[in-house]
Write a protein that holds these residues in place. Structure first.
Motif, mmCIF file in Angstrom:
data_model
loop_
_atom_site.group_PDB
_atom_site.id
_atom_site.type_symbol
_atom_site.label_atom_id
_atom_site.label_comp_id
_atom_site.label_asym_id
_atom_site.label_seq_id
_atom_site.Cartn_x
_atom_site.Cartn_y
_atom_site.Cartn_z
ATOM 1 N N ALA A 89 59.725 24.879 8.308
ATOM 2 C CA ALA A 89 60.302 26.115 7.763
ATOM 3 C C ALA A 89 59.356 27.294 7.990
ATOM 4 C CB ALA A 89 60.597 25.947 6.280
ATOM 5 N N MET A 90 58.070 27.086 7.722
ATOM 6 C CA MET A 90 57.096 28.170 7.901
ATOM 7 C C MET A 90 56.938 28.509 9.375
ATOM 8 S SD MET A 90 55.242 30.441 6.562
ATOM 9 C CE MET A 90 55.059 30.021 4.855
ATOM 10 N N LYS A 91 56.965 27.500 10.219
ATOM 11 C CA LYS A 91 56.862 27.740 11.660
ATOM 12 C C LYS A 91 58.007 28.625 12.128
ATOM 13 C CE LYS A 91 56.409 25.365 16.080
ATOM 14 N NZ LYS A 91 56.248 24.068 16.729
ATOM 15 N N LYS A 92 59.211 28.338 11.644
ATOM 16 C CA LYS A 92 60.386 29.129 12.010
ATOM 17 C C LYS A 92 60.213 30.576 11.549
ATOM 18 C CE LYS A 92 65.404 29.170 11.434
ATOM 19 N NZ LYS A 92 66.541 28.501 10.793
ATOM 20 N N ARG A 93 59.731 30.772 10.309
ATOM 21 C CA ARG A 93 59.519 32.126 9.780
ATOM 22 C C ARG A 93 58.454 32.884 10.571
ATOM 23 N NH1 ARG A 93 58.969 29.639 4.214
ATOM 24 N NH2 ARG A 93 61.124 29.366 3.573
ATOM 25 N N LEU A 94 57.357 32.215 10.867
ATOM 26 C CA LEU A 94 56.276 32.873 11.600
ATOM 27 C C LEU A 94 56.699 33.278 13.006
ATOM 28 C CD1 LEU A 94 53.256 30.665 10.517
ATOM 29 C CD2 LEU A 94 53.645 33.054 9.912
ATOM 30 N N LEU A 95 57.416 32.381 13.681
ATOM 31 C CA LEU A 95 57.862 32.697 15.038
ATOM 32 C C LEU A 95 58.882 33.831 15.029
ATOM 33 C CD1 LEU A 95 58.039 29.126 16.589
ATOM 34 C CD2 LEU A 95 56.303 30.896 16.962
ATOM 35 N N ALA A 96 59.742 33.884 14.020
ATOM 36 C CA ALA A 96 60.714 34.979 13.897
ATOM 37 C C ALA A 96 59.992 36.297 13.623
ATOM 38 C CB ALA A 96 61.718 34.676 12.792
ATOM 39 N N ALA A 97 59.005 36.259 12.753
ATOM 40 C CA ALA A 97 58.243 37.470 12.426
ATOM 41 C C ALA A 97 57.499 37.992 13.645
ATOM 42 C CB ALA A 97 57.272 37.183 11.290
ATOM 43 N N ARG A 98 57.015 37.088 14.444
ATOM 44 C CA ARG A 98 56.264 37.467 15.642
ATOM 45 C C ARG A 98 57.140 38.227 16.635
ATOM 46 N NH1 ARG A 98 53.197 33.095 19.418
ATOM 47 N NH2 ARG A 98 51.944 34.555 20.591
ATOM 48 N N LYS A 99 58.432 37.887 16.655
ATOM 49 C CA LYS A 99 59.369 38.511 17.591
ATOM 50 C C LYS A 99 59.895 39.859 17.097
ATOM 51 C CE LYS A 99 60.984 34.155 19.525
ATOM 52 N NZ LYS A 99 62.109 33.235 19.659
ATOM 53 N N ARG A 100 59.766 40.119 15.793
ATOM 54 C CA ARG A 100 60.287 41.366 15.229
ATOM 55 C C ARG A 100 59.628 42.578 15.854
ATOM 56 N NH1 ARG A 100 59.042 40.576 9.554
ATOM 57 N NH2 ARG A 100 59.677 38.437 9.468
ATOM 58 N N GLN A 101 60.427 43.597 16.082
ATOM 59 C CA GLN A 101 59.931 44.831 16.667
ATOM 60 C C GLN A 101 60.218 46.041 15.777
ATOM 61 O OE1 GLN A 101 58.204 45.013 19.612
ATOM 62 N NE2 GLN A 101 58.253 42.787 19.602
ATOM 63 N N ASP A 102 60.744 45.823 14.572
ATOM 64 C CA ASP A 102 61.190 46.930 13.733
ATOM 65 C C ASP A 102 60.229 47.248 12.591
ATOM 66 O OD1 ASP A 102 61.708 44.546 12.453
ATOM 67 O OD2 ASP A 102 63.613 45.167 11.618
ATOM 68 N N GLY A 103 58.977 46.942 12.755
ATOM 69 C CA GLY A 103 57.989 47.208 11.715
ATOM 70 C C GLY A 103 57.625 48.682 11.644
ATOM 71 N N ILE A 104 56.788 49.009 10.669
ATOM 72 C CA ILE A 104 56.291 50.370 10.536
ATOM 73 C C ILE A 104 54.770 50.344 10.666
ATOM 74 C CG2 ILE A 104 58.224 51.117 9.102
ATOM 75 C CD1 ILE A 104 56.355 50.932 6.671
ATOM 76 N N SER A 105 54.217 51.503 10.950
ATOM 77 C CA SER A 105 52.767 51.588 11.133
ATOM 78 C C SER A 105 52.049 51.420 9.799
ATOM 79 C CB SER A 105 52.388 52.940 11.742
ATOM 80 O OG SER A 105 52.612 53.968 10.789
ATOM 81 N N LEU A 106 50.770 51.097 9.871
ATOM 82 C CA LEU A 106 49.954 50.981 8.674
ATOM 83 C C LEU A 106 49.938 52.299 7.915
ATOM 84 C CD1 LEU A 106 47.954 49.524 6.835
ATOM 85 C CD2 LEU A 106 46.139 50.198 8.421
ATOM 86 N N GLU A 107 49.834 53.393 8.644
ATOM 87 C CA GLU A 107 49.808 54.715 8.011
ATOM 88 C C GLU A 107 51.098 54.977 7.240
ATOM 89 O OE1 GLU A 107 49.064 54.174 11.254
ATOM 90 O OE2 GLU A 107 46.894 54.401 11.099
ATOM 91 N N ALA A 108 52.232 54.637 7.833
ATOM 92 C CA ALA A 108 53.527 54.844 7.166
ATOM 93 C C ALA A 108 53.645 53.963 5.929
ATOM 94 C CB ALA A 108 54.681 54.565 8.140
ATOM 95 N N ALA A 109 53.164 52.729 6.018
ATOM 96 C CA ALA A 109 53.211 51.823 4.867
ATOM 97 C C ALA A 109 52.345 52.356 3.731
ATOM 98 C CB ALA A 109 52.757 50.437 5.278
ATOM 99 N N CYS A 110 51.152 52.836 4.058
ATOM 100 C CA CYS A 110 50.253 53.399 3.041
ATOM 101 C C CYS A 110 50.897 54.615 2.383
ATOM 102 C CB CYS A 110 48.911 53.770 3.654
ATOM 103 S SG CYS A 110 47.906 52.347 4.094
ATOM 104 N N GLU A 111 51.537 55.454 3.186
ATOM 105 C CA GLU A 111 52.190 56.632 2.640
ATOM 106 C C GLU A 111 53.324 56.244 1.700
ATOM 107 O OE1 GLU A 111 54.786 60.328 4.382
ATOM 108 O OE2 GLU A 111 52.990 59.750 5.516
ATOM 109 N N LYS A 112 54.125 55.255 2.084
ATOM 110 C CA LYS A 112 55.208 54.784 1.223
ATOM 111 C C LYS A 112 54.678 54.226 -0.096
ATOM 112 C CE LYS A 112 59.211 53.518 3.907
ATOM 113 N NZ LYS A 112 60.123 52.425 4.206
ATOM 114 N N LEU A 113 53.532 53.568 -0.038
ATOM 115 C CA LEU A 113 52.938 52.964 -1.220
ATOM 116 C C LEU A 113 52.092 53.956 -2.020
ATOM 117 C CD1 LEU A 113 51.871 49.551 0.329
ATOM 118 C CD2 LEU A 113 53.765 49.961 -1.235
ATOM 119 N N GLY A 114 51.884 55.125 -1.460
ATOM 120 C CA GLY A 114 51.098 56.146 -2.131
ATOM 121 C C GLY A 114 49.604 55.826 -2.167
ATOM 122 N N ILE A 115 49.145 55.162 -1.140
ATOM 123 C CA ILE A 115 47.708 54.829 -1.096
ATOM 124 C C ILE A 115 47.050 55.434 0.126
ATOM 125 C CG2 ILE A 115 47.843 52.744 -2.454
ATOM 126 C CD1 ILE A 115 47.864 51.119 0.121
#
Length: 68
Positions: A42-68
């Motif tokens: 199950a974890m292998k399937k999740r990790l491989l799917a996450a690796r293929k994802r291309q719709d992430g956001i940058s670290l800067e955008a994540a920090c801004e959303k979190l207010g940090i």
């Protein structure tokens, strides 16, 4: 930096310890963790799917959303 291991011997010449450079140790631990995670189908399937994802956001955008 070197990845040379240093062996520690007792008075009889037997290897009793080893000094491992930190970077090498961290690499070994990361490989061990990855191996552990991939041992679960199950974890292998999740990790491989996450690796293929291309719709992430940058670290800067994540920090801004979190207010940090």
């Amino acid at each position: 930096m070197t990845n040379a291991l240093r062996y520690i011997y007792d008075s009889e010449g037997q290897t009793v310890s080893v000094v491992v450079p930190v970077a090498f140790w961290q690499e070994l631990m990361a490989e061990r963790e990855t191996s552990y995670l991939l041992s679960s189908p199950a974890m292998k399937k999740r990790l491989l799917a996450a690796r293929k994802r291309q719709d992430g956001i940058s670290l800067e955008a994540a920090c801004e959303k979190l207010g940090i």
